[in-house]
Design an enzyme around this catalytic site. Structure first.
Site, PDB file in Angstrom:
ATOM      1  N   LYS A   9     -22.262 -30.869 -44.566  1.00 40.83           N
ATOM      2  CA  LYS A   9     -22.377 -31.458 -43.228  1.00 40.83           C
ATOM      3  C   LYS A   9     -23.670 -32.282 -43.114  1.00 40.83           C
ATOM      4  O   LYS A   9     -23.650 -33.424 -42.668  1.00 40.83           O
ATOM      5  CB  LYS A   9     -22.343 -30.328 -42.190  1.00 40.83           C
ATOM      6  CG  LYS A   9     -22.415 -30.772 -40.760  1.00 40.83           C
ATOM      7  CD  LYS A   9     -21.797 -29.751 -39.835  1.00 40.83           C
ATOM      8  CE  LYS A   9     -22.694 -28.572 -39.508  1.00 40.83           C
ATOM      9  NZ  LYS A   9     -23.853 -28.892 -38.669  1.00 40.83           N
ATOM     10  N   SER A  10     -24.778 -31.708 -43.525  1.00 43.13           N
ATOM     11  CA  SER A  10     -26.074 -32.404 -43.409  1.00 43.13           C
ATOM     12  C   SER A  10     -26.055 -33.718 -44.190  1.00 43.13           C
ATOM     13  O   SER A  10     -26.525 -34.749 -43.710  1.00 43.13           O
ATOM     14  CB  SER A  10     -27.200 -31.529 -43.967  1.00 43.13           C
ATOM     15  OG  SER A  10     -27.356 -30.377 -43.198  1.00 43.13           O
ATOM     16  N   ARG A  43     -26.193 -37.855 -42.893  1.00 46.45           N
ATOM     17  CA  ARG A  43     -27.257 -38.746 -43.376  1.00 46.45           C
ATOM     18  C   ARG A  43     -26.684 -39.966 -44.091  1.00 46.45           C
ATOM     19  O   ARG A  43     -27.254 -41.058 -44.024  1.00 46.45           O
ATOM     20  CB  ARG A  43     -28.203 -37.959 -44.284  1.00 46.45           C
ATOM     21  CG  ARG A  43     -29.118 -37.019 -43.455  1.00 46.45           C
ATOM     22  CD  ARG A  43     -29.615 -35.851 -44.278  1.00 46.45           C
ATOM     23  NE  ARG A  43     -30.620 -35.034 -43.625  1.00 46.45           N
ATOM     24  CZ  ARG A  43     -30.365 -34.059 -42.736  1.00 46.45           C
ATOM     25  NH1 ARG A  43     -29.126 -33.792 -42.376  1.00 46.45           N
ATOM     26  NH2 ARG A  43     -31.348 -33.353 -42.211  1.00 46.45           N
ATOM     27  N   ARG A  90     -29.655 -27.159 -25.833  1.00 48.82           N
ATOM     28  CA  ARG A  90     -30.488 -27.040 -27.038  1.00 48.82           C
ATOM     29  C   ARG A  90     -31.800 -27.784 -26.852  1.00 48.82           C
ATOM     30  O   ARG A  90     -31.845 -28.845 -26.241  1.00 48.82           O
ATOM     31  CB  ARG A  90     -29.696 -27.524 -28.244  1.00 48.82           C
ATOM     32  CG  ARG A  90     -28.453 -26.652 -28.340  1.00 48.82           C
ATOM     33  CD  ARG A  90     -27.721 -26.733 -29.594  1.00 48.82           C
ATOM     34  NE  ARG A  90     -28.519 -26.468 -30.765  1.00 48.82           N
ATOM     35  CZ  ARG A  90     -28.101 -26.752 -31.983  1.00 48.82           C
ATOM     36  NH1 ARG A  90     -26.926 -27.328 -32.160  1.00 48.82           N
ATOM     37  NH2 ARG A  90     -28.839 -26.485 -33.024  1.00 48.82           N
ATOM     38  N   SER A 121     -38.050 -27.373 -39.283  1.00 50.47           N
ATOM     39  CA  SER A 121     -36.754 -27.908 -38.875  1.00 50.47           C
ATOM     40  C   SER A 121     -36.507 -29.249 -39.546  1.00 50.47           C
ATOM     41  O   SER A 121     -37.253 -30.208 -39.347  1.00 50.47           O
ATOM     42  CB  SER A 121     -36.716 -28.087 -37.356  1.00 50.47           C
ATOM     43  OG  SER A 121     -35.709 -29.007 -37.001  1.00 50.47           O
ATOM     44  N   ASP A 179     -28.654 -21.147 -41.592  1.00 56.32           N
ATOM     45  CA  ASP A 179     -27.272 -21.156 -41.084  1.00 56.32           C
ATOM     46  C   ASP A 179     -26.430 -20.024 -41.679  1.00 56.32           C
ATOM     47  O   ASP A 179     -25.304 -19.788 -41.236  1.00 56.32           O
ATOM     48  CB  ASP A 179     -26.607 -22.506 -41.375  1.00 56.32           C
ATOM     49  CG  ASP A 179     -27.239 -23.629 -40.556  1.00 56.32           C
ATOM     50  OD1 ASP A 179     -27.905 -23.339 -39.544  1.00 56.32           O
ATOM     51  OD2 ASP A 179     -27.069 -24.802 -40.936  1.00 56.32           O
ATOM     52  N   LYS A 184     -29.545 -22.095 -31.752  1.00 57.69           N
ATOM     53  CA  LYS A 184     -28.470 -22.785 -32.498  1.00 57.69           C
ATOM     54  C   LYS A 184     -27.288 -22.997 -31.547  1.00 57.69           C
ATOM     55  O   LYS A 184     -27.440 -22.923 -30.340  1.00 57.69           O
ATOM     56  CB  LYS A 184     -28.091 -21.949 -33.718  1.00 57.69           C
ATOM     57  CG  LYS A 184     -29.220 -21.829 -34.744  1.00 57.69           C
ATOM     58  CD  LYS A 184     -29.522 -23.169 -35.383  1.00 57.69           C
ATOM     59  CE  LYS A 184     -30.677 -23.075 -36.366  1.00 57.69           C
ATOM     60  NZ  LYS A 184     -31.094 -24.394 -36.841  1.00 57.69           N
ATOM     61  N   ARG A 211     -27.602 -16.845 -31.855  1.00 57.32           N
ATOM     62  CA  ARG A 211     -26.924 -16.154 -32.963  1.00 57.32           C
ATOM     63  C   ARG A 211     -27.451 -14.741 -33.201  1.00 57.32           C
ATOM     64  O   ARG A 211     -26.772 -13.969 -33.885  1.00 57.32           O
ATOM     65  CB  ARG A 211     -26.992 -17.008 -34.240  1.00 57.32           C
ATOM     66  CG  ARG A 211     -26.087 -18.218 -34.145  1.00 57.32           C
ATOM     67  CD  ARG A 211     -26.080 -19.065 -35.413  1.00 57.32           C
ATOM     68  NE  ARG A 211     -25.145 -20.177 -35.261  1.00 57.32           N
ATOM     69  CZ  ARG A 211     -25.166 -21.273 -36.005  1.00 57.32           C
ATOM     70  NH1 ARG A 211     -26.068 -21.426 -36.954  1.00 57.32           N
ATOM     71  NH2 ARG A 211     -24.269 -22.234 -35.794  1.00 57.32           N
ATOM     72  N   ARG A 244     -20.009 -20.937 -36.822  1.00 51.90           N
ATOM     73  CA  ARG A 244     -20.508 -19.993 -37.835  1.00 51.90           C
ATOM     74  C   ARG A 244     -20.243 -18.537 -37.415  1.00 51.90           C
ATOM     75  O   ARG A 244     -20.135 -17.652 -38.259  1.00 51.90           O
ATOM     76  CB  ARG A 244     -21.988 -20.236 -38.128  1.00 51.90           C
ATOM     77  CG  ARG A 244     -22.248 -21.675 -38.557  1.00 51.90           C
ATOM     78  CD  ARG A 244     -23.283 -21.843 -39.617  1.00 51.90           C
ATOM     79  NE  ARG A 244     -23.474 -23.263 -39.892  1.00 51.90           N
ATOM     80  CZ  ARG A 244     -22.759 -23.985 -40.751  1.00 51.90           C
ATOM     81  NH1 ARG A 244     -21.807 -23.425 -41.462  1.00 51.90           N
ATOM     82  NH2 ARG A 244     -22.988 -25.278 -40.912  1.00 51.90           N
TER      83      ARG A 244
HETATM   84  C1  S3P Z   1     -29.698 -29.290 -40.176  1.00 49.97           C
HETATM   85  C2  S3P Z   1     -30.848 -28.561 -40.026  1.00 49.97           C
HETATM   86  C3  S3P Z   1     -30.884 -27.183 -39.502  1.00 49.97           C
HETATM   87  C4  S3P Z   1     -29.513 -26.537 -39.566  1.00 49.97           C
HETATM   88  C5  S3P Z   1     -28.423 -27.446 -39.050  1.00 49.97           C
HETATM   89  C6  S3P Z   1     -28.373 -28.729 -39.872  1.00 49.97           C
HETATM   90  C7  S3P Z   1     -29.793 -30.670 -40.669  1.00 49.97           C
HETATM   91  O1  S3P Z   1     -31.279 -27.227 -38.136  1.00 49.97           O
HETATM   92  O2  S3P Z   1     -29.520 -25.330 -38.831  1.00 49.97           O
HETATM   93  O3  S3P Z   1     -27.169 -26.810 -39.121  1.00 49.97           O
HETATM   94  O4  S3P Z   1     -28.757 -31.254 -41.053  1.00 49.97           O
HETATM   95  O5  S3P Z   1     -30.904 -31.214 -40.701  1.00 49.97           O
HETATM   96  P1  S3P Z   1     -32.824 -27.217 -37.688  1.00 49.97           P
HETATM   97  O6  S3P Z   1     -33.445 -28.475 -38.122  1.00 49.97           O
HETATM   98  O7  S3P Z   1     -32.784 -27.078 -36.186  1.00 49.97           O
HETATM   99  O8  S3P Z   1     -33.422 -26.013 -38.365  1.00 49.97           O
END
Ligand code: S3P
Length: 430
Positions: free
Chosen positions: A19-20, A24, A119, A169, A317, A344, A348, A390
């Site tokens: 996903k991340s 990007r 959030r 983060s 996560d 989150k 959680r 999740r």
């Molecule tokens: C993510 C960073 C994390 C993660 C999220 C995806 C990202 O969050 O929990 O699911 O893609 O950069 P945080 O940056 O809030 O820790």
């Protein structure tokens, strides 16, 4: 949706794209000159929100299943959207795109669903304000909807800053790095512990200059980004459910294919090994600077452990599924330094404790984590997912090794990061 116990899991599963990394790749493709071709893109709702936002910013994006083709317009090629950008449920879209919008000579409003509107966004508003960006929380509560007025019509640049973030983060770090592309000098971010580094890897892959020293990352402004081919590795956060299922369901042996094992994400592998997991890495390789492997997982006798400190961002996560795993381990598992779990998609800590208690677990919440005394058999219960993907996936796994029926409310929310999750999990039942 109703889930029941199984007598064992066998076979193979191929994990969908990370996903991340998928987010990007869309963002960097949009800001590059030329074409970017993405394969194994994650078709989860969060990543589709990112595509939708960039289309509204004037970028042509063709998506056919897991293949995406982006016609980039360069760092200064985005155009003002004619409506609010809808980020859906996606914190990553919200925080990363804010860094990009910070550098645009137009105003944008970002908004999303009920969860996103709770959030915390001050964590990006503060550094962006220091860089000279006008960014407001429209309701004045530090959350979305956000109004972002970027660098101004006169082409003024943002101010390069050296920022020390209170939280580890990757979303905060990446937001600042994107804004740093539009700054008048280098921009640095220092975090308490190193968070996932996909932005740094991919920004350099597209032609930016990003350097990391310890927990400080520095970007130089005005990079010349060029379109690339990106093959997205499988998401270790999605693989985590199969790792846990393979370990706790008696008589299981499963092969989990195509898993990203970037060291800033692989905390779960280290923790489960400490707990006694039988897990073997096969076919280790690299995709665009991101290490990958297949994982062979066999049922294991697990013991409790302690999870805290710098490993936390590398498995943040995965803590919900680790809490499930801890219920099946002998002894006590203590999770500390994980206060971030409260902000989150749901809280959680509270949601895991409440639902695992309903299944008969011996678990308590602490101010920054949980204490789980494992070894008590779990039984089916009604689980409230709080529409958090999740949470739903964690309890689908717990149910495979619990007596009776488990009913998960709001189970469809897996659509955020893994639309075919239940089909893939059920296919492994013996
Ligand atoms: C993510 C960073 C994390 C993660 C999220 C995806 C990202 O969050 O929990 O699911 O893609 O950069 P945080 O940056 O809030 O820790």
């Amino acid at each position: 949706m109703i889930f029941t116990k199984t007598s064992g899991l066998a076979g193979e599963v191929t994990i969908p794209g990370d996903k991340s990394i998928s987010h990007r790749a869309i963002m960097l493709g949009a800001l590059s000159s030329g074409t970017t071709e993405i394969t194994n893109f994650l078709q989860g709702a969060d990543c589709l929100s990112t595509i939708d936002c960039f289309r509204k910013l004037g970028i042509s994006i063709e998506q056919k299943g897991t293949s995406v083709r982006i016609t980039g317009r360069g760092l200064h090629g985005l155009s003002a959207p004619s409506s609010v950008l809808d980020v859906g449920n996606s914190g990553t879209t919200t925080r990363l795109i804010s860094g990009i919008l910070a550098g645009q000579p137009f105003e944008t409003v970002l908004n999303g669903d009920a969860s996103i509107q709770k959030r915390p966004m001050k964590r990006i508003m503060e550094p962006l304000s220091m860089m000279g960006v006008n960014i407001d929380s429209i309701k004045g509560n530090g959350c979305a909807p956000l109004r972002i007025r970027g660098t101004g019509d006169s082409g003024t640049l943002l101010k390069g800053i050296s920022y020390t973030s209170k939280v580890a983060s990757a979303q905060v770090k990446s937001c600042i790095l994107f804004a740093g592309m539009y700054a008048d000098g280098p921009t640095s971010v220092t975090e308490p512990y190193l968070s996932r580094n996909h932005s740094e890897i991919m920004m350099n892959y597209f032609g930016a200059s990003v350097r990391t020293e310890g927990t400080t990352v520095t970007i130089l402004p005005e990079p010349k980004l060029c379109g690339q081919r990106v093959h997205v590795p499988g998401d270790i956060s999605s693989a985590a459910y199969f790792i846990a299922a393979g370990l706790i369901v008696p008589g299981s042996e499963i092969l989990i294919r195509n898993v990203g094992i970037n060291p800033t994400r692989d905390g779960i592998l280290k923790v489960v090994r400490t707990m006694g997991a039988d897990i073997t890495l096969l076919n280790v390789s690299t995709d665009n600077g991101e290490p990958t492997a297949d994982l062979l997982v066999k049922t294991s006798t697990l013991k409790g452990t302690s999870i805290q400190g710098e490993i936390i961002p590398t498995l943040i996560d995965e803590i919900p599924i680790l809490a499930v795993l801890a219920c099946f381990a002998e002894g006590t598992t203590v999770i500390r330094d994980a206060e971030e779990l409260k902000v989150k998609e749901s809280n959680r800590i509270d949601v895991m404790v409440q639902n695992l208690k309903a299944m008969g677990a011996d678990i308590e919440a602490t101010k920054d984590g949980m204490i789980i005394r494992g070894g008590r058999p779990l039984h089916g219960a009604v689980i409230d997912s709080h529409l958090d993907h999740r949470i739903a996936m964690s309890f689908a796994v717990a149910s495979l090794a619990s007596d009776g029926e488990t009913r998960i409310q709001g189970a469809d929310c897996v659509n955020i990061s893994y639309p075919d999750f239940y089909e893939d999990l059920n296919r492994l039942r013996k």
